[in-house]
Structures are given as structure tokens and as C-alpha cells.
Design an enzyme around this catalytic site. Structure first.
Site, short mmCIF file in Angstrom:
data_model
loop_
_atom_site.label_atom_id
_atom_site.label_comp_id
_atom_site.label_asym_id
_atom_site.label_seq_id
_atom_site.Cartn_x
_atom_site.Cartn_y
_atom_site.Cartn_z
N ARG A 1 -15.01 12.47 7.67
CA ARG A 1 -13.63 13.06 7.91
C ARG A 1 -13.57 14.03 6.82
O ARG A 1 -12.99 15.17 7.22
CB ARG A 1 -12.49 12.21 7.93
N ASP B 1 -15.20 2.32 6.53
CA ASP B 1 -14.11 2.96 6.37
C ASP B 1 -14.66 4.13 5.44
O ASP B 1 -14.36 5.24 5.40
CB ASP B 1 -12.89 2.29 5.55
N HIS C 1 0.86 -0.89 -0.20
CA HIS C 1 -0.03 0.13 0.09
C HIS C 1 0.89 1.17 -0.09
O HIS C 1 1.72 1.31 0.73
CB HIS C 1 -0.86 0.07 1.14
N LYS D 1 -8.66 -1.80 5.40
CA LYS D 1 -8.62 -2.07 4.13
C LYS D 1 -7.62 -3.24 3.79
O LYS D 1 -8.08 -4.24 3.19
CB LYS D 1 -8.80 -0.94 3.13
N SER E 1 -7.72 3.49 8.58
CA SER E 1 -8.41 3.71 7.52
C SER E 1 -7.49 2.58 6.57
O SER E 1 -8.17 1.57 6.01
CB SER E 1 -8.48 4.96 6.75
#
Lengths: 462, 462
Positions: free
Chosen positions: B191, B184, B105, B210, B206
Site C-alpha cells: 500500500r 498486514d 490503540h 493486529k 490493518s
């Protein structure tokens, strides 16, 4: 999606969509307060009016309220917030009624029937009193509920009726008009469910916006301190008082704050009819000493603000004269009559609603009363039915608690500490249990509470 | 109504109404975080699931998010929040596919086409890569948009297709499934409009939720640092990395975080088709040096996490072999084909979408390039049409920016600094203005940026 980047991108993202710009501005205002920066008057006003119009959604306001809660607000920001809330609705114009109209506000307490005595004795001095009051909730009573224990009394005057009555009679006590400071109700509803009630700038702006919108020139704030008050410490109460006095000054009102004790209930009666009776007794010169002194202090500051007396001594003499001459009681009856109430109830308080069960609570031991927890007494009165657990609940005018003794008194085991007025046996039993817990004893005389902790005038704050 | 008292009353007010109790719990959870206390796993889970079910309204969540933003969260609370978000939806079960599946990621950047190279070379080592990617927003690009510049490429696989492809081909790059971690998306949307994006615990939860829900055993986090990253300082990036590594460990995943530089764009190309071309060039052994080194670092950590190499040197040799043998490129083509893409685009990148205007930007002076502001380059690429200002906007695959030089290079006045690929003359002009501002020169060679700031393994954190 990269979580981290979506956010950064947002403020730069939608420069030409007017709706988005609006939302972007709201985000910027939230972020500014989040970062502890100072908001401008324009930003605060845009945000509040946007909320009232529905352009700024409640979730943005909720985030902002939490940022305000945790970051605080300067005096200027708090005054700007007050003004923004005032600007969300109408303002009463009392200038045609008298050159100087006075109002009072209590931050709320237990046994706080002050308005019922103060409004008539001040009005009897020829000083118009135009007061919007509230209703019971949680552990606190409400002036309107108390007055409604007098048959026929109307607490829901229209603005026209409110203005006509103060013009004609120089005294009116009614509910808050929905047209004044509507942002306050919306903000409060959101604070109530987002854990943002207990914030001094938010409380100060809420109280002061209603007072400013109601049009009075002079406002005496009765800020309660102690176990039965929202501000449990003198430090917090003083901070709230200073904030409100400064707001008043920056918005052109004369304001005096009185920090008064709310560790034990004020006076002896806690409920609705029982408090009305105590107020009538006080207007008849037979009230509890602490409550009378408290009323004379609040009323005295109102008279001083209006320039009707040169000092506290003169103010006190003037007010005692209204009491002793019967002018205060007469003014109270005049108000009751003007608002549709049956004045026979004032002449003969035995007509007021009565509870089926009236039972004394005996002292479990001999000793000095060291504490009577005002909050517990207030909660117990509410449990009996005198108050509300939530807005809109009905109240039982008849029930309540009448103390026989106050902190510092010496009682013998078995002697009545207080009388419980109940309409249900199970509630009586619950009340007995709670009230036994609420009263503490000591062998030595306890340190007395001061009745008035402090008086803060607008000339006192820097 | 006494403002101050309504609030205090509330928590004690409605003990027997189950709906109200639910709301009361939410208020207590907000208040606890507001006061800087530590929430339990159960409280966090109740709050998040309540939000997803619609029992906890968005305004309460907004206030809570601001409290989290300003008060922070412990590692344990952040892991519990991650788990609560994971529990809001399905989890992919990859255990039937291979004993150890890896994922990566990136916290997002400019010119960050890393996945396009890393996924195939790691998969070519026989290590299954099951990756859910994102789309461009703001100044950052998105892997899915880049891949979609290949005709026919499908980035919206169903969960069944996703699983089948990783089982059959050992590689898949597709969009985030809506069934994974649905909390999320809901939290992020809130947010985004409440100025609570930039919070390390919220970002960490967050991202990690995932990744955890996607089922990989090992995760390499590419945390970007610098002007073109969400975390502009190494300190913040390290804090985020530490938080995510700890979350991974407490939830039973192997996690390594690589802090990599994002002051200037990664590689040379910024856009969609231009980045795909650069990735294909890299897989063909002709990529920019910085980008290749970056890919070998990320991929190397994935190989190490899976135990496919004994050290970084061995991992690097293994990966270089996949590049030089053509196995990486073959795997990339295999993935493109499996997802419906036209592999002729991979064989001949000239088929990729091309902009109508391709114009060099000449250096305005001679000197060393001291800075190429990644954020400005990213925003300019978005302005040309390569990115999105808001979710759902279309992207133009053809446009973008291709640097001719990077920080530290010496250029002569008039020599091309970069090439702008545009489809509109006005946007070209705006891009020229912005890009001139984005590049700074110096007379002396500048201090080089480190490509990799730091590598943090789960064995490194206490």
C-alpha cells in the site's frame, strides 16, 4: 506501528534519496490518477519509460492500471500514453517507400480473414500496404496463423526484410516487431493478469501505439461490434473508435474507423486453412457476399485516406477492378512468394491442410436462423484446435467450421447448417454440442444485422 | 495480435492448468472488486493467504488494493479482510492470564505519549494490559522509541517474554510480534508504494487485525482527528471508528472508539525523552491538563469495557486514585524494570538523554495563539532527529520540542512560545523557521478545540 501514519508520512519522507524520489514520483503519479486528476505528458512518459527500464516496478504499474481503468483518461492523456508507448522503442520509417503508406487494424473477430483480401487489392491499386498482424488467441483467429497454413510462409520477417518487401512488392504482412512499442507488450502482460484489459484508453493506446510505431500514414481501424467482439455494444465500440481516431489525429496520422458487425462470424469459414481458401475464393470473385462487402468497405476507406479515389463509389469501382482483373489475386501470390510460401497452394487450395473428419451438422428444426453466436463459434473452432488457449500453444491449420447458412436464411430440419472439420472424434462431439447451442431459430424472418454499423472519419470528431 | 481480444479470452482460456486456475481466481477476485461487487469471506481469505504464500503475486494484490481503494468495502468484507489477515499468522491466547484483558490503540499523533500513562494506571486497577506498540515514522512519534530513551529498556520481547510479563506484572508494552498478522506487514508495504494507504477499510482491517491477533478482549481505539492526524476531518475519523467498532463486534471483541483532537500536539512535549519526562510528570500528578484529561478518558473507557466501574465518573475516580496514590507510577516502574530499563531514569528524569542546544522560540508578536499546526510540529521534531523519515532510521532520543503555550493562550511579543531541543545548529535554524510558520495568532480569543470529539461504543452502532 500506527498504520494510518506511515502512509501519510511517505510522500514527505525521503526527499533526498534519488532512488526514493523516483519511487515517490511514481507514487504521486498513481495517486493523481487515483484521485481522478489529469496526468501531464511528462508524467505519463516518465512512468512508462520507468516501467520499461525496470525503475517503476510492476506492482506500481498494476495499481496505476487499475486507477486508469476506474478513473479513465482524457483524450489528451490517452494520446500521451500512446506516444509514451511509441517512444519506448523504434519507429519504422516508411517515408522512403512511398509518400503515403496505409495500414489496417481489426479489433479482432471470428472468421475475420479481411487482411488476406484487403491487403492485396489495395496494394494492387499501387498503394503500399505494410501490415503487422497477430495470432489467434481465445475465441479469435490470427492472420499470421491463417497465412502459415500455406506451406513455407514466413510470418517472422526481420525489420529489414519487412522494409525491403514493402519497397519491392508494395505488400507485406508479418508479425509485430519486438523493437516496436515494447512497452505495449509489457503493459499488456500486466493488464492480462490484473483485470485491467477492458479499458478503452488502455486498449486504444495499445492498438494505436503499434500502428503509429509501424510508420503508416493512414490507418483504417476495423472496430468489431457484437457477441464475437471485444466491444459487445455499439456504444462502447464507438467510444473506442472515437478515442483512436482522436489519438491518430493528435499524433499526425489520418485515421478512419469502421464499426462492423461481429454478432455472427464474418463470411462462412472459421479456422485457418478454411479461411485462406475462402479468401482465395473471394480474390477469385467467388467469396461470400457479406465478406466481400466488408472487404470492399475497409479497402475503400484505405484508398480514400490515401486520396486514390474521390469518393466511396470511385474507390469501390477501383477495387472491384483489381478483383475482376485478377490483379488482387496476383498481388496475394506475389506476397506469398516473397515470404517463402508455396504459391501452388494459392493456385490449388485443395493442397491446404485438410482435417480427417469433415462432418455436417444438421438443422435440428426448420425455421429462420435467428442468431449464430460468433463467440461460441470462435471458442468451438479454438477447441477443435484452430486457435489457442494461451500464447505459444500450437494451432491445427486443418480444423475449423464452415457455415452453410447465415442469419436470416431459412433452413429445413435435417439440412446441413455447417460443416465441422475435426481431427479427433471427441472434439467433434464437443463441437457438435456447442454449435447446436450457438445457433438459434425463429419462425419469422429475423431483423437483419447491419454489416457496417458506422464509419467514423477524423474529420467527424470534434 | 489483437489487443482487445487477448483479454476477453483470458478468463476462458486455461481451464485445466491448476496453476493457471489459481491465477484465474485471483483475476476474478480483482475483477469482482473492480466492478464494485461484494467479495465473499472465502474469496478474501484465499486472496490474502495466496499473497502470503506467494501464490498471488504483488502486482495482482496491488491492482486489487487500488480497486478496494476506489470501490470500497462493506463492513462485512472489511471484517472478513481483518479475519483473513489474522488467519495469516498466530493469535496470542491471553485467556489463561485473566478473564478480560484490555488493549488500546492510537491512530497516531504528535505528542501522543498516552500509552505511557494509560497502561500503568489501568494495570494498577488490576486490569491486565498487554500492548503491542509501534515506532515513529513521518510526523508521528512511536511509543517504543520513547520508552527506549530509558537506558536498557527492551521493546523487542519474544512472545514468551510478552506473555510471561503480562502474567507476572499485569502490564507489558512491546513491539508487534512478526508472527502475528504477517499479511498486514506485507499488505502495508505494498500500500505504501501504490498510493493505497488512505483507504478506510484497509486502515481499519490493518489496525483491527493486529489487535485481534494480540488477543485482548476489550480494545479502546483512540482515533485522532485534525491536522496532525491521518484523518483530518471528523467525518472520516468517525467513518474509520465506526468501521473498526463494527469489525470488533463481528469478531467477538468489545470495542470503544474515542475521537480525540489532534489539531495541536497533545500535551506540551514532542520528541522521545521529553515525552517520557512529561508522562512521568503526569504519573506524578504534574502533567499538562489536556494530556491528563485525555489519558483519563482513554483509560476510563478501558476500565468501563472491562466492567471495573459502573460509569465514567466511577472509572475516573478509580483512575485518579491510582495516580494520586502513586500506584500508577509504581506500575510504570515495575514495567520498566521487567523490560530491563533503568528505573533510576524514572525516579530522576534528569538522567534522560539531553540535547546539546536548548533554545526558546520567542513569540514574534503579542496575541492569542490561534493554531499550533500539529503536523508541522511533528515534522519538525522528526527533522531535529526525534522521528524517522523511513523505517529503520535511527532516532535521537534527546531532541524535540516542548511547548510553553497551547491554543487559546495569550502571549506577549518576545515571550517564549516553546523550547527547541536540538543537537545541531543547522537543524535548530530549520526548526525555528518551520515552527514560526506552524503557529498562528489572533487578536481575539480563538474558538477552543474540543479535546474529545466523540465516543463511539459498540452498543451505539446499528
Amino acid at each position: 506501528m500506527n498504520d494510518s501514519l506511515r502512509g501519510r508520512a511517505a510522500p514527505e519522507a525521503i526527499p533526498h534519496n534519488p532512488y526514493a524520489r523516483m519511487r515517490m514520483n511514481a507514487i504521486e503519479i498513481i495517486a493523481k490518477k487515483r484521485d481522478g486528476q489529469t496526468l501531464t505528458r511528462e508524467e505519463i512518459n516518465d512512468f512508462v519509460q520507468g516501467f520499461v527500464r525496470g525503475d517503476v516496478p510492476d506492482y506500481q504499474v498494476a495499481a496505476w492500471l487499475m486507477a486508469v481503468f476506474l478513473r479513465g483518461m482524457s483524450y489528451q492523456e490517452t494520446a500521451d500514453l500512446t506516444l509514451a508507448i511509441v517512444n519506448s522503442g523504434d519507429r519504422l520509417d516508411l517515408s522512403g517507400i512511398a509518400p503515403f503508406v496505409v495500414d489496417k487494424h481489426s479489433s479482432g473477430g471470428v472468421g475475420d480473414k479481411t487482411t488476406l483480401v484487403v491487403a492485396p487489392i489495395v496494394a494492387a491499386c499501387g498503394l503500399p500496404v505494410a501490415k503487422m498482424s497477430g495470432r489467434a488467441l481465445g475465441f479469435t483467429g490470427g492472420t499470421l496463423d491463417k497465412l502459415e497454413s500455406i506451406r513455407g510462409f514466413r510470418a517472422d520477417l526481420t525489420t529489414e526484410e519487412f522494409l525491403a518487401q514493402v519497397r519491392e512488392h508494395g505488400i507485406v504482412v508479418s508479425g509485430q516487431s519486438k523493437d516496436l512499442a515494447p512497452a505495449d507488450g509489457k503493459l499488456y502482460a500486466l493488464r492480462d493478469v490484473t483485470a485491467t484489459v477492458d479499458s478503452i484508453p488502455l486498449i486504444a493506446a495499445s492498438i494505436m501505439s503499434k500502428k503509429i510505431a509501424s510508420g503508416a500514414n493512414g490507418i483504417v481501424l476495423d472496430v468489431k461490434v457484437g457477441r464475437g467482439a471485444f466491444m459487445e455494444t455499439e456504444e462502447r465500440a464507438l467510444e473506442l473508435a472515437q478515442t483512436m481516431v482522436r489519438i491518430g489525429r493528435s499524433l499526425g496520422r489520418r485515421v478512419t474507423a469502421v464499426l462492423s458487425d461481429m454478432n455472427q462470424p464474418l463470411g462462412l469459414a472459421v479456422g485457418n486453412a478454411v479461411e485462406v481458401r475462402e479468401a482465395i475464393d473471394t480474390l477469385n470473385g467467388r467469396g461470400p457476399a457479406d465478406f466481400l462487402q466488408h472487404c470492399l468497405t475497409i479497402a475503400g476507406q484505405m484508398v480514400l485516406l490515401a486520396g486514390r479515389a474521390k469518393d466511396e463509389h470511385e474507390a469501390r469501382e477501383l477495387l472491384l477492378h483489381q478483383l475482376h482483373s485478377g490483379a488482387g489475386l496476383a498481388k496475394f501470390k506475389e506476397m506469398v512468394a516473397a515470404q517463402g510460401g508455396d504459391t501452388a497452394y494459392v493456385d490449388d487450395p485443395d493442397r491446404l491442410p485438410k482435417a480427417r473428419i469433415v462432418e455436417p451438422l444438421p438443422a435440428p428444426q426448420s425455421g429462420y436462423i435467428a442468431a449464430i453466436d460468433a463467440r461460441q463459434v470462435g471458442l468451438t473452432a479454438a477447441l477443435l484446435g484452430a486457435g489457442r488457449q494461451k500464447k505459444g500453444d500450437p494451432v491445427d491449420y486443418a480444423v475449423g467450421i464452415v457455415l452453410a447458412h447465415k442469419v436470416g436464411d431459412y433452413v429445413k430440419s435435417g439440412e446441413p447448417l455447417l460443416t465441422i472439420h475435426a481431427n479427433a472424434a471427441d472434439k467433434l462431439r464437443q463441437a457438435q454440442l456447442r454449435l447446436r447451442e450457438a445457433i438459434r431459430f425463429s419462425d419469422a424472418p429475423p431483423q437483419p444485422y447491419p454489416l457496417i454499423h458506422r464509419i467514423l472519419r477524423d474529420t467527424d470528431v470534434a
